[in-house]
Design a protein around this motif. Sequence first.
Motif, PDB file in Angstrom:
ATOM      1  N   GLU A   1      11.664  10.419 -12.144  1.00  0.00           N
ATOM      2  CA  GLU A   1      12.182  11.237 -11.045  1.00  0.00           C
ATOM      3  C   GLU A   1      13.271  10.486 -10.275  1.00  0.00           C
ATOM      4  O   GLU A   1      14.299  11.071  -9.904  1.00  0.00           O
ATOM      5  N   MET A   2      13.045   9.199 -10.022  1.00  0.00           N
ATOM      6  CA  MET A   2      14.037   8.403  -9.302  1.00  0.00           C
ATOM      7  C   MET A   2      15.347   8.304 -10.106  1.00  0.00           C
ATOM      8  O   MET A   2      16.434   8.440  -9.566  1.00  0.00           O
ATOM      9  N   TRP A   3      15.209   8.094 -11.395  1.00  0.00           N
ATOM     10  CA  TRP A   3      16.402   7.962 -12.240  1.00  0.00           C
ATOM     11  C   TRP A   3      17.128   9.295 -12.384  1.00  0.00           C
ATOM     12  O   TRP A   3      18.363   9.328 -12.499  1.00  0.00           O
ATOM     13  N   GLN A   4      16.370  10.399 -12.358  1.00  0.00           N
ATOM     14  CA  GLN A   4      16.989  11.719 -12.451  1.00  0.00           C
ATOM     15  C   GLN A   4      17.854  11.994 -11.231  1.00  0.00           C
ATOM     16  O   GLN A   4      18.915  12.625 -11.337  1.00  0.00           O
ATOM     17  N   VAL A   5      17.424  11.532 -10.058  1.00  0.00           N
ATOM     18  CA  VAL A   5      18.247  11.683  -8.849  1.00  0.00           C
ATOM     19  C   VAL A   5      19.592  11.001  -9.044  1.00  0.00           C
ATOM     20  O   VAL A   5      20.648  11.545  -8.714  1.00  0.00           O
ATOM     21  N   TYR A   6      19.559   9.799  -9.608  1.00  0.00           N
ATOM     22  CA  TYR A   6      20.806   9.071  -9.865  1.00  0.00           C
ATOM     23  C   TYR A   6      21.698   9.843 -10.827  1.00  0.00           C
ATOM     24  O   TYR A   6      22.912   9.989 -10.596  1.00  0.00           O
ATOM     25  N   LYS A   7      21.112  10.337 -11.925  1.00  0.00           N
ATOM     26  CA  LYS A   7      21.921  11.026 -12.938  1.00  0.00           C
ATOM     27  C   LYS A   7      22.545  12.305 -12.376  1.00  0.00           C
ATOM     28  O   LYS A   7      23.693  12.640 -12.709  1.00  0.00           O
ATOM     29  N   GLU A   8      21.795  13.023 -11.526  1.00  0.00           N
ATOM     30  CA  GLU A   8      22.349  14.248 -10.929  1.00  0.00           C
ATOM     31  C   GLU A   8      23.498  13.918  -9.974  1.00  0.00           C
ATOM     32  O   GLU A   8      24.513  14.628  -9.940  1.00  0.00           O
ATOM     33  N   CYS A   9      23.340  12.841  -9.210  1.00  0.00           N
ATOM     34  CA  CYS A   9      24.431  12.434  -8.311  1.00  0.00           C
ATOM     35  C   CYS A   9      25.652  12.003  -9.105  1.00  0.00           C
ATOM     36  O   CYS A   9      26.790  12.305  -8.736  1.00  0.00           O
ATOM     37  N   LYS A  10      25.424  11.308 -10.219  1.00  0.00           N
ATOM     38  CA  LYS A  10      26.537  10.852 -11.040  1.00  0.00           C
ATOM     39  C   LYS A  10      27.260  12.044 -11.668  1.00  0.00           C
ATOM     40  O   LYS A  10      28.499  12.083 -11.718  1.00  0.00           O
ATOM     41  N   ALA A  11      26.489  13.047 -12.130  1.00  0.00           N
ATOM     42  CA  ALA A  11      27.098  14.235 -12.746  1.00  0.00           C
ATOM     43  C   ALA A  11      27.905  15.042 -11.733  1.00  0.00           C
ATOM     44  O   ALA A  11      28.889  15.693 -12.085  1.00  0.00           O
ATOM     45  N   GLY A  12      27.491  15.010 -10.459  1.00  0.00           N
ATOM     46  CA  GLY A  12      28.183  15.806  -9.445  1.00  0.00           C
ATOM     47  C   GLY A  12      29.376  15.128  -8.816  1.00  0.00           C
ATOM     48  O   GLY A  12      30.090  15.738  -8.022  1.00  0.00           O
ATOM     49  N   TYR A  13      29.609  13.861  -9.176  1.00  0.00           N
ATOM     50  CA  TYR A  13      30.676  13.100  -8.518  1.00  0.00           C
ATOM     51  C   TYR A  13      32.057  13.717  -8.742  1.00  0.00           C
ATOM     52  O   TYR A  13      32.894  13.728  -7.824  1.00  0.00           O
ATOM     53  N   ASP A  14      32.309  14.227  -9.938  1.00  0.00           N
ATOM     54  CA  ASP A  14      33.634  14.785 -10.247  1.00  0.00           C
ATOM     55  C   ASP A  14      33.721  16.283  -9.980  1.00  0.00           C
ATOM     56  O   ASP A  14      34.676  16.935 -10.389  1.00  0.00           O
ATOM     57  N   ASP A  15      32.709  16.838  -9.311  1.00  0.00           N
ATOM     58  CA  ASP A  15      32.691  18.276  -9.078  1.00  0.00           C
ATOM     59  C   ASP A  15      32.361  18.573  -7.616  1.00  0.00           C
ATOM     60  O   ASP A  15      31.520  19.402  -7.305  1.00  0.00           O
ATOM     61  N   ILE A  16      33.034  17.879  -6.709  1.00  0.00           N
ATOM     62  CA  ILE A  16      32.796  18.061  -5.280  1.00  0.00           C
ATOM     63  C   ILE A  16      33.600  19.268  -4.790  1.00  0.00           C
ATOM     64  O   ILE A  16      34.815  19.318  -4.936  1.00  0.00           O
ATOM     65  N   SER A  17      32.896  20.230  -4.200  1.00  0.00           N
ATOM     66  CA  SER A  17      33.582  21.405  -3.658  1.00  0.00           C
ATOM     67  C   SER A  17      33.389  21.536  -2.150  1.00  0.00           C
ATOM     68  O   SER A  17      34.063  22.348  -1.518  1.00  0.00           O
ATOM     69  N   GLU A  18      32.493  20.743  -1.572  1.00  0.00           N
ATOM     70  CA  GLU A  18      32.290  20.791  -0.139  1.00  0.00           C
ATOM     71  C   GLU A  18      31.847  19.429   0.389  1.00  0.00           C
ATOM     72  O   GLU A  18      31.211  18.640  -0.324  1.00  0.00           O
ATOM     73  N   TYR A  19      32.181  19.184   1.629  1.00  0.00           N
ATOM     74  CA  TYR A  19      31.910  17.902   2.279  1.00  0.00           C
ATOM     75  C   TYR A  19      30.417  17.569   2.254  1.00  0.00           C
ATOM     76  O   TYR A  19      30.025  16.425   2.068  1.00  0.00           O
ATOM     77  N   GLU A  20      29.571  18.578   2.443  1.00  0.00           N
ATOM     78  CA  GLU A  20      28.125  18.348   2.507  1.00  0.00           C
ATOM     79  C   GLU A  20      27.578  17.760   1.215  1.00  0.00           C
ATOM     80  O   GLU A  20      26.539  17.081   1.234  1.00  0.00           O
ATOM     81  N   GLN A  21      28.227  17.996   0.070  1.00  0.00           N
ATOM     82  CA  GLN A  21      27.774  17.401  -1.188  1.00  0.00           C
ATOM     83  C   GLN A  21      27.895  15.880  -1.147  1.00  0.00           C
ATOM     84  O   GLN A  21      27.057  15.175  -1.710  1.00  0.00           O
ATOM     85  N   ILE A  22      28.935  15.378  -0.500  1.00  0.00           N
ATOM     86  CA  ILE A  22      29.099  13.931  -0.385  1.00  0.00           C
ATOM     87  C   ILE A  22      27.982  13.354   0.471  1.00  0.00           C
ATOM     88  O   ILE A  22      27.334  12.369   0.096  1.00  0.00           O
ATOM     89  N   GLU A  23      27.742  13.968   1.619  1.00  0.00           N
ATOM     90  CA  GLU A  23      26.672  13.500   2.503  1.00  0.00           C
ATOM     91  C   GLU A  23      25.328  13.528   1.800  1.00  0.00           C
ATOM     92  O   GLU A  23      24.532  12.584   1.894  1.00  0.00           O
TER      93      GLU A  23
END
Length: 440
Positions: A166-188
């Motif tokens: 579960e901990m590693w999945q959080v990392y992978k989801e954050c890594k996958a979303g890095y190049d697909d930011i559409s709103e400021y709240e995603q960064i936070e």
Amino acid sequence: MKARIIILLLLSAGIAFPAAAKVKVVNRSASSEPSWINGTEQQMIIVSSKAPTMEEARQKCLDNIRLQMLDAISQNIEFSSSEISTQYTQNEMIDFRTQFNSELRKQSANIPYIKGVTLAKAIDSYWEERYDKSTKERYFVLSVKYAFPKSELDGLVAEFEKRDAEMWQVYKECKAGYDDISEYEQIESAVNALNGIKSYFFDTHRRNQVEALQKNYMALYTQINVEVEEQGLGYAEFKFYLGGRQIMLRAVPVMRSQTATELSYSASGNTALLTYAYDACPKGSYNEIMLMWNLPGKRLERNITFTVPRRSDSLRAKGDVYITGMLDEENTISDITVSITFQAEGFAPYTVKRLELKVPALKAPLIIDAVDEEVGSDGQYTLQCSTEAPIIGADVRYNTLDILQGKAVVERNGEEQDINIVLPYKIMVRKTEIINEDEE
């Protein structure tokens, strides 16, 4: 093939005691010492401890039992779901398990099964009170036999592997979303999520990856820019960009102005709108509004400058627009009344002929013809007009921009002209009561 070590035989914790000739057994819990002491048995933990008091001896035995359980868990964790095996050599994996065992010991107080270890669950125990003639020391020796079946070991291993995945999945989801930011709240959200799992990864490889990704996300704050897309007297529209890509930023900025009043800011979709009143602004000179967004690691600023024309005759709409009506079961609003305030300076007399308003809460433009309201003097005047034409209400649950736009058509000196309207609005509707004819 996955390498998995199943620990079925647990070694006892040995203790060195003084020579028997110098030690006298003062008291004991049984007439003879059990055969299992200092031995080993499958799926059993056998420990012994020495302490000045029986209570201290009990605590040491409990600690030794817990530590042997943790050793067994750390040796049987596979980490396949976290891709550890692909990142470590065999020698590094041995070092990793040592680190993992150390971390487990730190976290043992929060592990339900380990926390639940008590001597009341022991299979057997034996104690002796001894006296050392050479040192004049009196102490207790306690030995405990504690069951630790394979099923319980497997359950603990599965629990830790699940949490690790579960901990590693959080990392992978954050890594996958890095190049697909559409709103400021995603960064936070990503920064907070990575901060939440960072302390879990005590192994060098994954901790470095989490910290590097979090650092990359933090750097995005400094890449956010704001641009003025459209500006007119009384309003300005903004859009936000991240590395050339448009994003949404809902945060309300700090707004200051020495001359403009009634500063209002709202965001909807990828656009933000600033509205303000300029009645008190000096005519024909420079006016400014400062907007500031405090982002982590960056202060985003934008100044809006404008000049109010020198003119002796002007008419503008100001304040909030109030809209009321009746709402039926089909989400249709009828009997609509609009209340809007005008401010005239050297403009009267004039006649309001028509209103055309685009209201986010309505699916169609709100048009009121034949208003024909005559205003004979300058100053503030509140117009109230209505229409019976029904309009379907829009689903505005996701609309945070309570600003309407449109125009008022007025007649002055025999000529018609348009007065632009960009104002906040409030809409209030009452539900239509349905009368049952059978009850009459």
